[in-house]
Design an enzyme around this catalytic site. Sequence first.
Site, mmCIF file in Angstrom:
data_model
loop_
_atom_site.group_PDB
_atom_site.id
_atom_site.type_symbol
_atom_site.label_atom_id
_atom_site.label_comp_id
_atom_site.label_asym_id
_atom_site.label_seq_id
_atom_site.Cartn_x
_atom_site.Cartn_y
_atom_site.Cartn_z
ATOM 1 N N PRO A 321 -1.604 -1.216 7.525
ATOM 2 C CA PRO A 321 -2.883 -1.164 6.801
ATOM 3 C C PRO A 321 -2.884 -0.058 5.753
ATOM 4 O O PRO A 321 -2.447 1.063 6.017
ATOM 5 C CB PRO A 321 -3.891 -0.841 7.911
ATOM 6 C CG PRO A 321 -3.094 -0.075 8.923
ATOM 7 C CD PRO A 321 -1.707 -0.646 8.882
ATOM 8 N N CYS A 391 -12.532 2.135 -24.845
ATOM 9 C CA CYS A 391 -12.761 1.287 -26.018
ATOM 10 C C CYS A 391 -12.381 -0.141 -25.700
ATOM 11 O O CYS A 391 -11.383 -0.665 -26.210
ATOM 12 C CB CYS A 391 -11.966 1.815 -27.195
ATOM 13 S SG CYS A 391 -12.605 3.390 -27.703
HETATM 14 N N1 LLP Z 1 2.450 -3.885 3.382
HETATM 15 C C1 LLP Z 1 2.975 -4.472 2.295
HETATM 16 C C2 LLP Z 1 4.359 -4.968 2.353
HETATM 17 C C3 LLP Z 1 2.220 -4.600 1.120
HETATM 18 O O1 LLP Z 1 2.748 -5.185 0.058
HETATM 19 C C4 LLP Z 1 0.905 -4.101 1.090
HETATM 20 C C5 LLP Z 1 0.077 -4.188 -0.118
HETATM 21 C C6 LLP Z 1 0.390 -3.478 2.244
HETATM 22 C C7 LLP Z 1 1.189 -3.402 3.384
HETATM 23 C C8 LLP Z 1 -0.990 -2.889 2.320
HETATM 24 O O2 LLP Z 1 -1.991 -3.819 2.097
HETATM 25 P P1 LLP Z 1 -3.530 -3.414 2.344
HETATM 26 O O3 LLP Z 1 -3.718 -3.215 3.813
HETATM 27 O O4 LLP Z 1 -3.792 -2.163 1.581
HETATM 28 O O5 LLP Z 1 -4.289 -4.578 1.792
HETATM 29 N N2 LLP Z 1 -3.709 -3.452 -5.909
HETATM 30 C C9 LLP Z 1 -4.345 -4.453 -5.075
HETATM 31 C C10 LLP Z 1 -3.704 -4.531 -3.728
HETATM 32 C C11 LLP Z 1 -2.224 -4.777 -3.782
HETATM 33 C C12 LLP Z 1 -1.615 -4.697 -2.414
HETATM 34 C C13 LLP Z 1 -0.134 -4.719 -2.470
HETATM 35 N N3 LLP Z 1 0.506 -4.672 -1.205
HETATM 36 C C14 LLP Z 1 -5.832 -4.139 -4.967
HETATM 37 O O6 LLP Z 1 -6.291 -3.192 -5.600
HETATM 38 O O7 LLP Z 1 -6.570 -4.857 -4.294
#
Ligand code: LLP
Length: 463
Positions: A321, A391
């Site tokens: 997470p 901008c």
């Molecule tokens: N493990 C792996 C292999 C991942 O690629 C990711 C996120 C996570 C764990 C963690 O995921 P989380 O629990 O934070 O959802 N920039 C995007 C999110 C991209 C996530 C990429 N990988 C946003 O702002 O929503």
Amino acid sequence: MSRSAHPAGPRHADVLPEGHYAAPPADLNHLDPRIWSRTVTRNDDGAAQVGGLDVRALAQEYGTPAYVMDEQDFRARCRAWRSAFGDGADVFYAGKAFLSRAVVRWLHEEGLNLDVCSGTELAVALDAGMPAERIALHGNNKSAAEIERAVGAGVGRIVLDSFQEIDRVADAARRHGVRQRVQIRVTVGVEAHTHEFIATAHEDQKFGLSLADGQAAEAVRRVLARGSLELAGIHSHIGSQIFDMAGFEVAARRVVGLLAAVRDEHGLELPEIDLGGGLGIAYTPDDDPWEPQDIAKALGDIVTRECEAAGLRPPRLSVEPGRAIVGPTAFTLYEVGTTKELPGLRTYVSVDGGMSDNIRTALYDAEYCVALVSRTSDAEPMLSRVVGKHCESGDIVVKDAFLPADLAPGDLLAVPATGAYCRSMASNYNHALRPPVIAVADGRARVIVRRETEDDLLRLDVG
Ligand code: LLP
């Protein structure tokens, strides 16, 4: 249940029809504890406080915009995940959501592991004292230098993402005279969206090796053939900001299916599976996230059931997470600079940051809440759009919000749930100076990431 904010793309029309907006909240001054971090309350005189500190004092001392991070909340979330999964499983915090030395120390102290996805995230983790064996390295195109650094440091796990990488990591491990623990990242044919999961026949994306077309099984063969690699298990990450456990269920079933196939082909029971991150958080009152203990139980039950059916000993489970731990722990504090009323439409409220400190609204059509935090107000609710100072007309922080009609320049606004993927995705667009991260706890504040300065930017500009 409605969900917000997913990379899958816009889910609203650009201009919503009249009457589409939900009614204004009953109390504009209320700071909903489902969305704000746990120590946020209002003082007797109406200003918000966090960690026992008045936001007006924080703005005075550290300036705006600033990310204000509630350390107690961060630690409590770490503990909740840790105790939900217990000693039989591992929680790897996904550093891409937000990483700094202080955060690494908190993670270490709270017994979490860390997932990094670049050599520089690895550098921060090691510098802050995270033991290498508690770090996992991810990435679909790790450079030779990143692999070298990770193997040399002795990271506990490298998650392999391609055939080329199997050889690169095996060669690096051989050069270092070590047996590197690895997992293979597989694509399970589940496309997790914000609203639902869709089982797909094909897996049209850059990550992982496909279960369906046999590449994952082939990767297992190739890893087992390399003596410098120790195949610890299989990894799957199905997406982000997910509220529906059904996607994880399918993923777990298919990963366990591969474990059974590996046992049948190689006579080997792999000891680990990782089901990735992706659990959603509440950005608005409509979002209804799962609690860590419910997630742990659901995932544990699925894996146990599938393993029983396949006649396998349940492997050690890990999860990653990011957002679910750090997202709710911080808000972004802004000062109102100008307002522009468009009668019959909405009022544009310009703050002193914008898409450089929160790209998620522009990039994913993400939804956020916002509140006036330097005081309370009994004025009428005013349909507003909170915009930045860049901008670009797409420079929107909160697309639809109700704010009190007496809002004025100098008022402080805060946007909650900005702990994940805001500072880590911040940019210098328009040569904006990226804001600081201020950690607050027990009546004390400290800068954990300082504000960028003009000097920082000019130093990079060597022409
Ligand atoms: N493990 C792996 C292999 C991942 O690629 C990711 C996120 C996570 C764990 C963690 O995921 P989380 O629990 O934070 O959802 N920039 C995007 C999110 C991209 C996530 C990429 N990988 C946003 O702002 O929503």
